[in-house]
Every structure is written in structure tokens, then in C-alpha cells.
Design a protein around this motif. Structure first.
Motif, PDB file in Angstrom:
ATOM      1  N   SER A  45       0.817  -1.217   0.000  1.00 33.75           N
ATOM      2  CA  SER A  45       0.000   0.000   0.000  1.00 33.75           C
ATOM      3  C   SER A  45       0.851   1.267   0.000  1.00 33.75           C
ATOM      4  N   GLY A  46       2.073   1.193   0.447  1.00 38.60           N
ATOM      5  CA  GLY A  46       2.939   2.368   0.492  1.00 38.60           C
ATOM      6  C   GLY A  46       3.659   2.666  -0.801  1.00 38.60           C
ATOM      7  N   ILE A  47       3.493   1.826  -1.818  1.00 41.25           N
ATOM      8  CA  ILE A  47       4.187   2.017  -3.086  1.00 41.25           C
ATOM      9  C   ILE A  47       3.276   2.739  -4.061  1.00 41.25           C
ATOM     10  N   SER A  48       3.763   3.848  -4.575  1.00 38.76           N
ATOM     11  CA  SER A  48       3.005   4.586  -5.579  1.00 38.76           C
ATOM     12  C   SER A  48       3.476   4.143  -6.961  1.00 38.76           C
ATOM     13  N   MET A  49       2.581   3.558  -7.731  1.00 35.99           N
ATOM     14  CA  MET A  49       2.963   3.078  -9.056  1.00 35.99           C
ATOM     15  C   MET A  49       3.258   4.226 -10.007  1.00 35.99           C
ATOM     16  N   GLY A  50       2.692   5.396  -9.763  1.00 33.62           N
ATOM     17  CA  GLY A  50       2.967   6.561 -10.608  1.00 33.62           C
ATOM     18  C   GLY A  50       4.426   6.962 -10.527  1.00 33.62           C
ATOM     19  N   SER A  51       4.957   7.041  -9.317  1.00 39.71           N
ATOM     20  CA  SER A  51       6.362   7.426  -9.164  1.00 39.71           C
ATOM     21  C   SER A  51       7.289   6.305  -9.624  1.00 39.71           C
ATOM     22  N   THR A  52       6.866   5.069  -9.454  1.00 35.89           N
ATOM     23  CA  THR A  52       7.676   3.947  -9.916  1.00 35.89           C
ATOM     24  C   THR A  52       7.774   3.938 -11.429  1.00 35.89           C
ATOM     25  N   ALA A  53       6.658   4.146 -12.101  1.00 34.00           N
ATOM     26  CA  ALA A  53       6.660   4.203 -13.560  1.00 34.00           C
ATOM     27  C   ALA A  53       7.496   5.378 -14.052  1.00 34.00           C
ATOM     28  N   SER A  54       7.403   6.509 -13.371  1.00 35.98           N
ATOM     29  CA  SER A  54       8.201   7.675 -13.750  1.00 35.98           C
ATOM     30  C   SER A  54       9.693   7.391 -13.621  1.00 35.98           C
ATOM     31  N   ALA A  55      10.075   6.675 -12.587  1.00 34.69           N
ATOM     32  CA  ALA A  55      11.481   6.331 -12.401  1.00 34.69           C
ATOM     33  C   ALA A  55      11.975   5.394 -13.493  1.00 34.69           C
ATOM     34  N   ILE A  56      11.149   4.439 -13.883  1.00 33.29           N
ATOM     35  CA  ILE A  56      11.528   3.505 -14.946  1.00 33.29           C
ATOM     36  C   ILE A  56      11.664   4.230 -16.275  1.00 33.29           C
ATOM     37  N   ILE A  57      10.722   5.124 -16.568  1.00 31.01           N
ATOM     38  CA  ILE A  57      10.793   5.898 -17.815  1.00 31.01           C
ATOM     39  C   ILE A  57      12.015   6.807 -17.808  1.00 31.01           C
ATOM     40  N   ALA A  58      12.330   7.415 -16.664  1.00 30.97           N
ATOM     41  CA  ALA A  58      13.508   8.276 -16.578  1.00 30.97           C
ATOM     42  C   ALA A  58      14.790   7.488 -16.830  1.00 30.97           C
ATOM     43  N   ALA A  59      14.870   6.270 -16.297  1.00 35.32           N
ATOM     44  CA  ALA A  59      16.056   5.436 -16.532  1.00 35.32           C
ATOM     45  C   ALA A  59      16.166   5.074 -18.011  1.00 35.32           C
ATOM     46  N   ALA A  60      15.035   4.758 -18.640  1.00 33.28           N
ATOM     47  CA  ALA A  60      15.042   4.421 -20.064  1.00 33.28           C
ATOM     48  C   ALA A  60      15.466   5.627 -20.905  1.00 33.28           C
ATOM     49  N   LEU A  61      14.986   6.803 -20.561  1.00 27.74           N
ATOM     50  CA  LEU A  61      15.368   8.005 -21.306  1.00 27.74           C
ATOM     51  C   LEU A  61      16.844   8.330 -21.120  1.00 27.74           C
ATOM     52  N   THR A  62      17.382   8.024 -19.957  1.00 32.96           N
ATOM     53  CA  THR A  62      18.813   8.220 -19.734  1.00 32.96           C
ATOM     54  C   THR A  62      19.616   7.316 -20.662  1.00 32.96           C
ATOM     55  N   LEU A  63      19.185   6.073 -20.798  1.00 33.08           N
ATOM     56  CA  LEU A  63      19.872   5.153 -21.719  1.00 33.08           C
ATOM     57  C   LEU A  63      19.755   5.618 -23.162  1.00 33.08           C
ATOM     58  N   VAL A  64      18.594   6.140 -23.539  1.00 34.23           N
ATOM     59  CA  VAL A  64      18.424   6.680 -24.891  1.00 34.23           C
ATOM     60  C   VAL A  64      19.385   7.836 -25.112  1.00 34.23           C
ATOM     61  N   GLY A  65      19.532   8.683 -24.118  1.00 35.46           N
ATOM     62  CA  GLY A  65      20.479   9.803 -24.219  1.00 35.46           C
ATOM     63  C   GLY A  65      21.911   9.334 -24.383  1.00 35.46           C
ATOM     64  N   VAL A  66      22.274   8.289 -23.653  1.00 41.63           N
ATOM     65  CA  VAL A  66      23.634   7.750 -23.763  1.00 41.63           C
ATOM     66  C   VAL A  66      23.873   7.184 -25.160  1.00 41.63           C
ATOM     67  N   TYR A  67      22.910   6.410 -25.664  1.00 42.05           N
ATOM     68  CA  TYR A  67      23.068   5.826 -27.002  1.00 42.05           C
ATOM     69  C   TYR A  67      23.102   6.911 -28.081  1.00 42.05           C
ATOM     70  N   ALA A  68      22.272   7.942 -27.929  1.00 46.10           N
ATOM     71  CA  ALA A  68      22.271   9.036 -28.904  1.00 46.10           C
ATOM     72  C   ALA A  68      23.605   9.782 -28.870  1.00 46.10           C
ATOM     73  N   THR A  69      24.156   9.980 -27.687  1.00 47.39           N
ATOM     74  CA  THR A  69      25.452  10.650 -27.567  1.00 47.39           C
ATOM     75  C   THR A  69      26.550   9.817 -28.210  1.00 47.39           C
ATOM     76  N   LEU A  70      26.541   8.512 -27.961  1.00 49.73           N
ATOM     77  CA  LEU A  70      27.544   7.642 -28.577  1.00 49.73           C
ATOM     78  C   LEU A  70      27.433   7.657 -30.093  1.00 49.73           C
ATOM     79  N   ARG A  71      26.209   7.610 -30.600  1.00 48.79           N
ATOM     80  CA  ARG A  71      26.001   7.630 -32.047  1.00 48.79           C
ATOM     81  C   ARG A  71      26.455   8.966 -32.636  1.00 48.79           C
ATOM     82  N   GLY A  72      26.137  10.060 -31.970  1.00 47.91           N
ATOM     83  CA  GLY A  72      26.566  11.381 -32.425  1.00 47.91           C
ATOM     84  C   GLY A  72      28.078  11.509 -32.445  1.00 47.91           C
ATOM     85  N   ALA A  73      28.725  11.005 -31.399  1.00 42.69           N
ATOM     86  CA  ALA A  73      30.186  11.056 -31.346  1.00 42.69           C
ATOM     87  C   ALA A  73      30.787  10.223 -32.470  1.00 42.69           C
TER      88      ALA A  73
END
Length: 83
Positions: A45-73
Motif C-alpha cells: 500500500s505504500g508504493i506509488s505506481m505513478g512514481s515507480t513508472a516515472s522512475a523507470i521511464i527516466a532510466a530508459a530516457l537516460t539510456l536513450v540519451g547515452v546511445y544518442a550521444t555515442l552515435r553522435g560522437a
């Protein structure tokens, strides 16, 4: 660089497969349990799925940023080399 990226992809795929199998195993075990199973609502009951989903999406976007940076370089380096 290419070998390193391939190694990362391979390790990521292995981790995804492992997580999928572990999750499927847990769900299969949970489906087979009787109605007298322990009540875990106090823990969940103490776990908010909204914040959990946001954290997962943020981690995925970080990986996308890393891959885009590597490709750009890689593109910039190929332009500098002239190839």
C-alpha cells in the motif's frame, strides 16, 4: 567501440531474459497458491505506481540519451576522419 557496444547489448539481453524468467516464475508460483496465502497489502500500500513508472521511464530516457550521444560522437569522428 563496436565490440564494447555489442558486449553491452549481449549483457543487457541476458539480463532481460533473466528478469523475464524470474518474473514468470514468481507469477506462476503466485497463481498456484491457495486462497490462504499471506496478505501483503500492508507492504504494497505504500508504493506509488505513478512514481515507480516515472522512475523507470527516466532510466530508459537516460539510456536513450547515452546511445544518442555515442552515435553522435561516432558520426562526428567519422566526419573528422574523412570517411
Amino acid at each position: 567501440m563496436k565490440e564494447t557496444l555489442q558486449r553491452v547489448r549481449t549483457n543487457s539481453m541476458r539480463a532481460c531474459i533473466g528478469i523475464t524468467l524470474a518474473t514468470a516464475s514468481c507469477f506462476a508460483q503466485a497463481a498456484g497458491e491457495s486462497a490462504g496465502a499471506a496478505d501483503l497489502s500492508a507492504l504494497t500500500s505504500g508504493i506509488s505506481m505513478g512514481s515507480t513508472a516515472s522512475a523507470i521511464i527516466a532510466a530508459a530516457l537516460t539510456l536513450v540519451g547515452v546511445y544518442a550521444t555515442l552515435r553522435g560522437a561516432k558520426i562526428v569522428l567519422s566526419l573528422v576522419k574523412g570517411g
